[in-house]
Write a protein that holds these residues in place. Structure first.
Motif, PDB file in Angstrom:
ATOM      1  N   ASN A 103       0.793  -1.223   0.000  1.00  0.00           N
ATOM      2  CA  ASN A 103       0.000   0.000   0.000  1.00  0.00           C
ATOM      3  C   ASN A 103       0.835   1.287   0.000  1.00  0.00           C
ATOM      4  O   ASN A 103       0.443   2.276  -0.608  1.00  0.00           O
ATOM      5  CB  ASN A 103      -0.919  -0.012   1.225  1.00  0.00           C
ATOM      6  N   SER A 153       1.079   6.009  -1.464  1.00  0.00           N
ATOM      7  CA  SER A 153       1.429   7.088  -0.519  1.00  0.00           C
ATOM      8  C   SER A 153       2.716   7.810  -0.917  1.00  0.00           C
ATOM      9  O   SER A 153       3.693   7.705  -0.218  1.00  0.00           O
ATOM     10  CB  SER A 153       1.554   6.519   0.899  1.00  0.00           C
ATOM     11  N   GLY A 161       5.955   2.845   7.565  1.00  0.00           N
ATOM     12  CA  GLY A 161       5.875   1.389   7.693  1.00  0.00           C
ATOM     13  C   GLY A 161       6.208   0.915   9.087  1.00  0.00           C
ATOM     14  O   GLY A 161       5.756  -0.134   9.519  1.00  0.00           O
ATOM     15  N   GLY A 210       0.764   5.126   7.797  1.00  0.00           N
ATOM     16  CA  GLY A 210      -0.413   4.724   7.029  1.00  0.00           C
ATOM     17  C   GLY A 210      -0.753   3.276   7.254  1.00  0.00           C
ATOM     18  O   GLY A 210      -0.029   2.537   7.930  1.00  0.00           O
ATOM     19  N   MET A 211      -1.858   2.884   6.677  1.00  0.00           N
ATOM     20  CA  MET A 211      -2.308   1.496   6.795  1.00  0.00           C
ATOM     21  C   MET A 211      -3.138   1.175   5.568  1.00  0.00           C
ATOM     22  O   MET A 211      -3.819   2.047   5.013  1.00  0.00           O
ATOM     23  CB  MET A 211      -3.116   1.315   8.080  1.00  0.00           C
ATOM     24  N   ALA A 212      -3.063  -0.079   5.133  1.00  0.00           N
ATOM     25  CA  ALA A 212      -3.786  -0.459   3.920  1.00  0.00           C
ATOM     26  C   ALA A 212      -5.298  -0.363   4.122  1.00  0.00           C
ATOM     27  O   ALA A 212      -6.055  -0.267   3.159  1.00  0.00           O
ATOM     28  CB  ALA A 212      -3.382  -1.871   3.505  1.00  0.00           C
ATOM     29  N   LYS A 262       4.993  -6.510   8.514  1.00  0.00           N
ATOM     30  CA  LYS A 262       4.161  -6.834   9.658  1.00  0.00           C
ATOM     31  C   LYS A 262       3.960  -8.345   9.735  1.00  0.00           C
ATOM     32  O   LYS A 262       3.661  -8.984   8.730  1.00  0.00           O
ATOM     33  CB  LYS A 262       2.793  -6.144   9.532  1.00  0.00           C
TER      34      LYS A 262
HETATM   35  O1  LIG Z   1       0.966  -0.180   5.828  1.00  0.00           O
HETATM   36  C1  LIG Z   1       1.852   0.629   6.118  1.00  0.00           C
HETATM   37  O2  LIG Z   1       2.699   0.415   6.980  1.00  0.00           O
HETATM   38  C2  LIG Z   1       1.905   1.941   5.392  1.00  0.00           C
HETATM   39  C3  LIG Z   1       2.921   2.851   5.639  1.00  0.00           C
HETATM   40  C4  LIG Z   1       2.963   4.053   4.962  1.00  0.00           C
HETATM   41  C5  LIG Z   1       1.999   4.396   4.051  1.00  0.00           C
HETATM   42  C6  LIG Z   1       0.957   3.503   3.791  1.00  0.00           C
HETATM   43  O3  LIG Z   1      -0.001   3.793   2.895  1.00  0.00           O
HETATM   44  C7  LIG Z   1       0.921   2.281   4.466  1.00  0.00           C
HETATM   45  O4  LIG Z   1      -0.092   1.408   4.201  1.00  0.00           O
END
Ligand SMILES: O=C(O)c1cccc(O)c1O
Length: 559
Positions: free
Chosen positions: A260, A265, A332, A356-358, A464
């Protein structure tokens, strides 16, 4: 079928067995609000590429070095647009159609983008696997999603994905096609033979699911994340603005392209949104990436913290000219303040932290934030409509500044995992907030600081690992009575994994090396194999007799 009232359910498609999949989505009134606010622009990925190709057909969209003998290839926007159409036509001729799932496991090459745009246009859903995944993960993705096709490189980084595909095929009843990029397809079909004369395809609905992204996860099996055109395109647009992408931007895709972070991003898709150029980097090591930065005039890229540190160290005395690089995004995993401070002096570029996160929410430090904020915080959300709650263990809101569980809801955060109603009931609140599992606090300036996590996960340098998934594999060994996997500190990765194992009484003595081999041979991605295995007689327990991972972690931590 009766649609559950919350989260509301999108149009169900059918599993091979005939039971409907659930694809939770935003309630109609919320969706209407996001549209009215302009967050959702009604643009599909297919239309986005068509539009960019019409506006600047001759501009280069993607560069890689995966041509014959490692030669450089450059595709213009017109090339990419046409190739996506041709590939979509060939896939359609093989019976792949809207709603089908296709597991995509490709390295960083132009084919990755050609394929995902072809699937987007067909309305078939890419399932984004990583090159590191092995039989355990891929078989699960194929069987759980009922995937009809699986796309692989032939041999990548010394690993033969064709052999893997043979194993997966035997375990996945719905799987009908394996397509292979680059060279000898073995018993399967070469993806290069698929393209055909473009056929008219109905335009997709921007509110439908475009693909399934993978969750970092904390459960026994990975969860799949349904992202729509509307919500993901918004996250691309927001990211491109925040990172100041334009047609002069050159994004180096150094992390695995399907993840992701490098996807969105702002990633390769955000770069195409902005009309820039994507340079596919086969490996993120400095000796591969630095010459590409110099030769392609790379302006921006994204890395996980261990790689950012490796680049920082390698930049001193490098013969390569890195002066084109304006921005390095790091995310990340948590970047230490100390490491963050070293980036600008060593690489001569601005740092942007990204958390961020997916599942959705993405926070960035802004390019005009003061230097201390950039170094010490993980930024703030993309959207004014991203809702953040920081709560205690009983879901009560905490005063500003206190550390607690991060809950979030907004225009590009999912309302539920794909086909996982029971898990969703736990992972989301009644009113649709996603429980991220991260422990955060807000600074007085409104920036998020990640303080830790409550979910049962190891963050191995940005990769992860769900503890339970690895524990299940260890438990499958006849001489293992019980197993607990926890994070322990690692100076380079931030965290590595340590498995505490109780042997079964009377069972044959199995050593750590044999147990690691066992897990690897069960087809688990190498990064999930425990870095260390410690045999114990018992686990520490909490007051109520539950196993205390907290105490196990403390055993691993340096005194
Ligand atoms: O999943 C992540 O760790 C992540 C980190 C930075 C930016 C993203 O969009 C992410 O999904």
């Amino acid at each position: 079928m009766t649609a559950p009232s919350r989260p509301s359910s999108g149009t169900p498609s059918s599993t091979p067995a005939g039971t409907p999949y659930t694809t939770p989505t935003w309630p109609a009134d919320v969706a209407a609000r996001y549209r009215a606010a302009g967050w959702w622009e009604g643009l599909t990925f297919g239309a986005m590429l068509r539009d960019r190709a019409a506006a600047h057909p001759d501009r280069v969209a993607v560069v890689d070095h995966a041509g014959p003998g490692g030669t450089r290839r450059a595709l213009t926007y017109a090339d990419l647009d046409l190739r996506a159409d041709r590939l979509a036509a060939g896939l359609a001729a093989r019976g792949i159609t809207a709603g089908d799932r296709v597991v995509v496991q490709l390295p960083n090459t132009a084919e990755f983008l050609e394929l995902v745009f072809a699937l987007f246009r067909l309305g078939a859903l890419p399932v984004f696997a990583l090159p590191a995944h092995r039989a355990s993960e891929i078989s699960y993705f194929c069987s759980f999603t009922g995937a009809v096709a699986y796309v692989i490189p032939g041999v990548h980084e010394g690993f033969d994905h064709r052999t893997l595909a043979t194993t997966v095929l035997a375990r996945s009843p719905a799987l009908r096609h394996v397509f292979v990029t680059g060279g000898d397809p073995g018993p399967f079909e070469s993806l290069a033979d698929v393209p055909a004369v473009p056929v008219p395809l109905p335009e997709r609905d921007p509110s439908e699911t475009a693909f399934l992204q993978l969750s970092g996860g904390s459960t026994g099996v990975p969860k799949l994340i349904p992202r729509t055109h509307d919500d993901y395109v918004y996250s691309l647009r927001g990211s491109a603005e925040i990172c100041r992408l334009d047609e002069h931007s050159v994004y180096l895709c150094a992390l695995p392209a399907a993840h992701n972070f490098p996807l969105s991003s702002p990633g390769s898709l955000g770069t195409l949104y902005a009309g820039g150029r994507v340079v596919m980097c086969p490996r993120p090591a400095p000796d591969v990436a630095f010459p590409l930065i110099q030769d392609e005039g790379v302006t921006i890229t994204g890395l996980v913290p261990p790689l950012a540190l490796a680049w920082t160290a390698a930049a001193t005395g490098t013969p390569y000219d890195l002066s084109s690089l304006d921005v390095l995004l790091v995310g990340g995993a948590r970047l230490s303040d100390e490491a963050a401070r070293r980036i600008r002096p060593a690489l001569g570029c601005a740092l942007q932290q990204v958390f961020g996160m997916a599942e959705g929410l993405v926070c960035y430090t802004r390019l005009d934030d003061d230097p201390e904020t950039v170094v010490t915080t993980q930024g703030r959300p993309i959207s004014p409509d991203d809702e953040i709650r920081i709560v205690d263990d009983e879901d009560r809101d905490l005063p500003t500044g206190a550390t607690g569980h991060l809950l979030t809801r907004g225009p590009y955060t999912i309302r539920g995992y794909w086909n996982a109603p029971e898990h969703n009931a736990r992972a989301f609140t009644e009113d649709g907030f996603y429980r991220t599992g991260d422990l955060v606090r807000l600074t007085p300036g409104g920036h998020l600081v990640v303080e830790g996590r409550a979910k049962d996960q190891i963050n191995r340098g940005g990769e992860k690992i769900a503890a339970e998934e690895v524990e299940n594999h260890l438990l499958a060994h006849p001489s293992v009575h019980d197993a607990n996997v926890v994070a322990e500190p690692d100076p380079y990765l931030g965290e590595r994994s340590c498995a505490y194992v109780i042997r079964r009484q009377g069972a044959e003595e199995t050593g750590a090396a044999a147990l690691k081999r066992f897990v690897r041979e069960r087809g688990l991605a190498a990064y999930k194999v425990p870095d260390r295995i410690v045999f114990v007689d018992a686990f520490p327990t909490t007051g109520v007799g539950k196993i205390s991972k907290k105490d196990l972690r403390a055993e691993s931590a340096p005194a």
